[in-house]
Enzyme design. Sequence first.
Site, PDB file in Angstrom:
ATOM      1  N   GLY A 145     -15.585 -21.668 -50.735  1.00 54.48           N
ATOM      2  CA  GLY A 145     -16.810 -21.211 -50.064  1.00 54.48           C
ATOM      3  C   GLY A 145     -16.378 -20.248 -48.973  1.00 54.48           C
ATOM      4  O   GLY A 145     -15.997 -20.668 -47.877  1.00 54.48           O
TER       5      GLY A 145
ATOM      6  N   ASP B 126     -14.401 -18.285 -53.848  1.00 56.91           N
ATOM      7  CA  ASP B 126     -15.866 -18.259 -53.865  1.00 56.91           C
ATOM      8  C   ASP B 126     -16.339 -17.947 -55.278  1.00 56.91           C
ATOM      9  O   ASP B 126     -15.599 -17.367 -56.076  1.00 56.91           O
ATOM     10  CB  ASP B 126     -16.414 -17.206 -52.885  1.00 56.91           C
ATOM     11  CG  ASP B 126     -17.830 -17.512 -52.425  1.00 56.91           C
ATOM     12  OD1 ASP B 126     -18.003 -18.027 -51.301  1.00 56.91           O
ATOM     13  OD2 ASP B 126     -18.780 -17.248 -53.209  1.00 56.91           O
TER      14      ASP B 126
ATOM     15  N   ARG C  84     -19.905 -29.352 -28.963  1.00 54.25           N
ATOM     16  CA  ARG C  84     -21.221 -28.967 -28.409  1.00 54.25           C
ATOM     17  C   ARG C  84     -21.599 -29.875 -27.232  1.00 54.25           C
ATOM     18  O   ARG C  84     -22.168 -29.417 -26.238  1.00 54.25           O
ATOM     19  CB  ARG C  84     -22.288 -29.056 -29.505  1.00 54.25           C
ATOM     20  CG  ARG C  84     -22.160 -27.941 -30.521  1.00 54.25           C
ATOM     21  CD  ARG C  84     -23.299 -27.929 -31.506  1.00 54.25           C
ATOM     22  NE  ARG C  84     -23.144 -26.821 -32.427  1.00 54.25           N
ATOM     23  CZ  ARG C  84     -23.379 -26.879 -33.737  1.00 54.25           C
ATOM     24  NH1 ARG C  84     -23.813 -27.999 -34.286  1.00 54.25           N
ATOM     25  NH2 ARG C  84     -23.212 -25.816 -34.484  1.00 54.25           N
TER      26      ARG C  84
ATOM     27  N   HIS D 175     -23.941 -36.906 -38.907  1.00 48.31           N
ATOM     28  CA  HIS D 175     -24.028 -35.489 -38.484  1.00 48.31           C
ATOM     29  C   HIS D 175     -25.434 -34.977 -38.824  1.00 48.31           C
ATOM     30  O   HIS D 175     -25.632 -34.123 -39.667  1.00 48.31           O
ATOM     31  CB  HIS D 175     -22.939 -34.676 -39.196  1.00 48.31           C
ATOM     32  CG  HIS D 175     -22.956 -33.215 -38.865  1.00 48.31           C
ATOM     33  ND1 HIS D 175     -22.763 -32.731 -37.589  1.00 48.31           N
ATOM     34  CD2 HIS D 175     -23.150 -32.125 -39.651  1.00 48.31           C
ATOM     35  CE1 HIS D 175     -22.837 -31.403 -37.613  1.00 48.31           C
ATOM     36  NE2 HIS D 175     -23.082 -31.014 -38.847  1.00 48.31           N
TER      37      HIS D 175
HETATM   38  N1  NAI Z   1     -20.315 -30.097 -41.279  1.00 49.86           N
HETATM   39  C1  NAI Z   1     -20.617 -29.194 -40.366  1.00 49.86           C
HETATM   40  O1  NAI Z   1     -20.410 -29.383 -39.167  1.00 49.86           O
HETATM   41  C2  NAI Z   1     -21.210 -27.895 -40.788  1.00 49.86           C
HETATM   42  C3  NAI Z   1     -21.636 -27.715 -42.082  1.00 49.86           C
HETATM   43  N2  NAI Z   1     -22.151 -26.521 -42.489  1.00 49.86           N
HETATM   44  C4  NAI Z   1     -22.501 -26.412 -43.895  1.00 49.86           C
HETATM   45  O2  NAI Z   1     -21.480 -25.651 -44.548  1.00 49.86           O
HETATM   46  C5  NAI Z   1     -22.045 -25.020 -45.703  1.00 49.86           C
HETATM   47  C6  NAI Z   1     -21.681 -23.547 -45.708  1.00 49.86           C
HETATM   48  O3  NAI Z   1     -22.350 -22.882 -44.650  1.00 49.86           O
HETATM   49  P1  NAI Z   1     -22.210 -21.287 -44.475  1.00 49.86           P
HETATM   50  O4  NAI Z   1     -20.786 -20.911 -44.583  1.00 49.86           O
HETATM   51  O5  NAI Z   1     -22.974 -20.907 -43.291  1.00 49.86           O
HETATM   52  O6  NAI Z   1     -22.973 -20.773 -45.784  1.00 49.86           O
HETATM   53  P2  NAI Z   1     -22.775 -19.379 -46.538  1.00 49.86           P
HETATM   54  O7  NAI Z   1     -23.973 -19.198 -47.406  1.00 49.86           O
HETATM   55  O8  NAI Z   1     -22.429 -18.305 -45.580  1.00 49.86           O
HETATM   56  O9  NAI Z   1     -21.491 -19.634 -47.461  1.00 49.86           O
HETATM   57  C7  NAI Z   1     -21.486 -20.535 -48.520  1.00 49.86           C
HETATM   58  C8  NAI Z   1     -20.624 -19.926 -49.615  1.00 49.86           C
HETATM   59  O10 NAI Z   1     -20.475 -20.889 -50.659  1.00 49.86           O
HETATM   60  C9  NAI Z   1     -20.372 -20.153 -51.872  1.00 49.86           C
HETATM   61  N3  NAI Z   1     -20.600 -21.012 -53.020  1.00 49.86           N
HETATM   62  C10 NAI Z   1     -21.763 -21.524 -53.485  1.00 49.86           C
HETATM   63  N4  NAI Z   1     -21.530 -22.254 -54.580  1.00 49.86           N
HETATM   64  C11 NAI Z   1     -20.198 -22.218 -54.820  1.00 49.86           C
HETATM   65  C12 NAI Z   1     -19.361 -22.791 -55.799  1.00 49.86           C
HETATM   66  N5  NAI Z   1     -19.847 -23.569 -56.765  1.00 49.86           N
HETATM   67  N6  NAI Z   1     -18.052 -22.534 -55.734  1.00 49.86           N
HETATM   68  C13 NAI Z   1     -17.528 -21.749 -54.776  1.00 49.86           C
HETATM   69  N7  NAI Z   1     -18.281 -21.173 -53.796  1.00 49.86           N
HETATM   70  C14 NAI Z   1     -19.600 -21.411 -53.825  1.00 49.86           C
HETATM   71  C15 NAI Z   1     -21.427 -19.065 -51.709  1.00 49.86           C
HETATM   72  O11 NAI Z   1     -21.216 -17.995 -52.625  1.00 49.86           O
HETATM   73  C16 NAI Z   1     -21.227 -18.674 -50.253  1.00 49.86           C
HETATM   74  O12 NAI Z   1     -20.347 -17.574 -50.117  1.00 49.86           O
HETATM   75  C17 NAI Z   1     -23.539 -25.306 -45.645  1.00 49.86           C
HETATM   76  O13 NAI Z   1     -23.868 -26.395 -46.490  1.00 49.86           O
HETATM   77  C18 NAI Z   1     -23.781 -25.678 -44.195  1.00 49.86           C
HETATM   78  O14 NAI Z   1     -24.908 -26.480 -44.019  1.00 49.86           O
HETATM   79  C19 NAI Z   1     -22.273 -25.478 -41.645  1.00 49.86           C
HETATM   80  C20 NAI Z   1     -21.881 -25.591 -40.332  1.00 49.86           C
HETATM   81  C21 NAI Z   1     -21.343 -26.813 -39.803  1.00 49.86           C
HETATM   82  O1  OAA Z   2     -26.925 -26.996 -38.343  1.00 51.33           O
HETATM   83  C1  OAA Z   2     -26.540 -26.878 -39.505  1.00 51.33           C
HETATM   84  O2  OAA Z   2     -27.264 -26.981 -40.505  1.00 51.33           O
HETATM   85  C2  OAA Z   2     -25.090 -26.609 -39.744  1.00 51.33           C
HETATM   86  C3  OAA Z   2     -24.331 -27.664 -39.068  1.00 51.33           C
HETATM   87  O3  OAA Z   2     -24.116 -28.731 -39.600  1.00 51.33           O
HETATM   88  C4  OAA Z   2     -24.053 -27.458 -37.647  1.00 51.33           C
HETATM   89  O4  OAA Z   2     -23.952 -26.315 -37.175  1.00 51.33           O
HETATM   90  O5  OAA Z   2     -23.929 -28.483 -36.966  1.00 51.33           O
END
Ligand code: NAI
Ligand code: OAA
Length: 311
Positions: free
Chosen positions: A7, A32, A151, A175
């Site tokens: 990703g 990706d 945070r 979370h």
């Molecule tokens: N646990 C945490 O603290 C956090 C979790 N997240 C989560 O992380 C995830 C990613 O967020 P972002 O990077 O902002 O999203 P984004 O949309 O910028 O990137 C996600 C990427 O995953 C790729 N993708 C989708 N299906 C795929 C597959 N089967 N194989 C390989 N790549 C694939 C997409 O093409 C895209 O480039 C989201 O689910 C978000 O909610 C985001 C921030 C914090």
């Molecule tokens: O807020 C969201 O959906 C992404 C995330 O988990 C974070 O930034 O804590």
Amino acid sequence: MKVTIVGAGNVGATCADVISYRGIASEVVLLDIKEGFAEGKAMDIMQCATTTGFNTRVSGSTNDYSKTANSDVVVITSGIPRKPGMTREELIGINAGIVKTVAENVLQHSPNAIIVVVSNPMDTMTYLTLKATGIPKNRIIGMGGALDSSRFKYYLSKALDRPSNDVQGMVIGGHGDTTMIPLTRLASYNGSPVSDFLSQEQLEKVAADTMVGGATLTGLLGTSAWYAPGASVAYLVDSILNDQKKIIACSVYLEGEYGQSDICIGVPCIIGKNGIEKIVDIKLNDTEKALFAKSADAVRSMNADLKSVLV
Ligand SMILES: NC(=O)C1=CN([C@@H]2O[C@H](COP(=O)(O)OP(=O)(O)OC[C@H]3O[C@@H](n4cnc5c(N)ncnc54)[C@H](O)[C@@H]3O)[C@@H](O)[C@H]2O)C=CC1
Ligand SMILES: O=C([O-])CC(=O)C(=O)O
């Protein structure tokens, strides 16, 4: 040491960027599903090597898992992020299928890797990864608490009007906007309880702001955050690869700890070369215990939605 990040979107690419400029790993592979996207991100990051002075080799791959072979750590950031007004839990329908397939693919090429799950809803995606792959629980780590704790320290530092790095604090529990538990009672400013400096009302506001920290950023940015999430993953990966044994709140599989079983949820852990090396039993008071039990109930009811994916 080799790290794969599946990703290459906002969080994944930021994580690769931080890992490389801090020299945490010698090799990073971004993968990706979008044609050419990971290759482009990797090339862009590599063109910082001489200006920021790093030697990590970053490469990209469009869905070719053979390039990820023999990774020490695999980070899963694939899936969709939320939009303003959504909860993380609403992402389960799309992200569960993606995370399960990705976890199975990476393990075919890196059977001994430690997996760091980031995709949301993260606690449920961590549980899914554990159940779908059957690898030992010390090798499946959900990243959420590191970010939520940073945070929390940010909001504490703002209320104190002092630097974040002088503040200690931890967030445990799920979370989610309503499941996080900022441990205000245990937070400190240079060794003194923060309650020596902040009123109860101020502390309640800090906790409330922390819990919706992700939603606040999603409202401002139109998609969820990536700088602090990417850096938080890199911080966790650093503790694994360099065997730092930091205590980091992570979503891990519990078997009786904190009164919970058969669930992945955020608790303080010692993180080292074996992944989760120890779950640290901090003494919660009755109020905190009740909040933790309530948080676990919410996470568990989300896990129940995995039935169709886990057949
Ligand atoms: N646990 C945490 O603290 C956090 C979790 N997240 C989560 O992380 C995830 C990613 O967020 P972002 O990077 O902002 O999203 P984004 O949309 O910028 O990137 C996600 C990427 O995953 C790729 N993708 C989708 N299906 C795929 C597959 N089967 N194989 C390989 N790549 C694939 C997409 O093409 C895209 O480039 C989201 O689910 C978000 O909610 C985001 C921030 C914090
Ligand atoms: O807020 C969201 O959906 C992404 C995330 O988990 C974070 O930034 O804590």
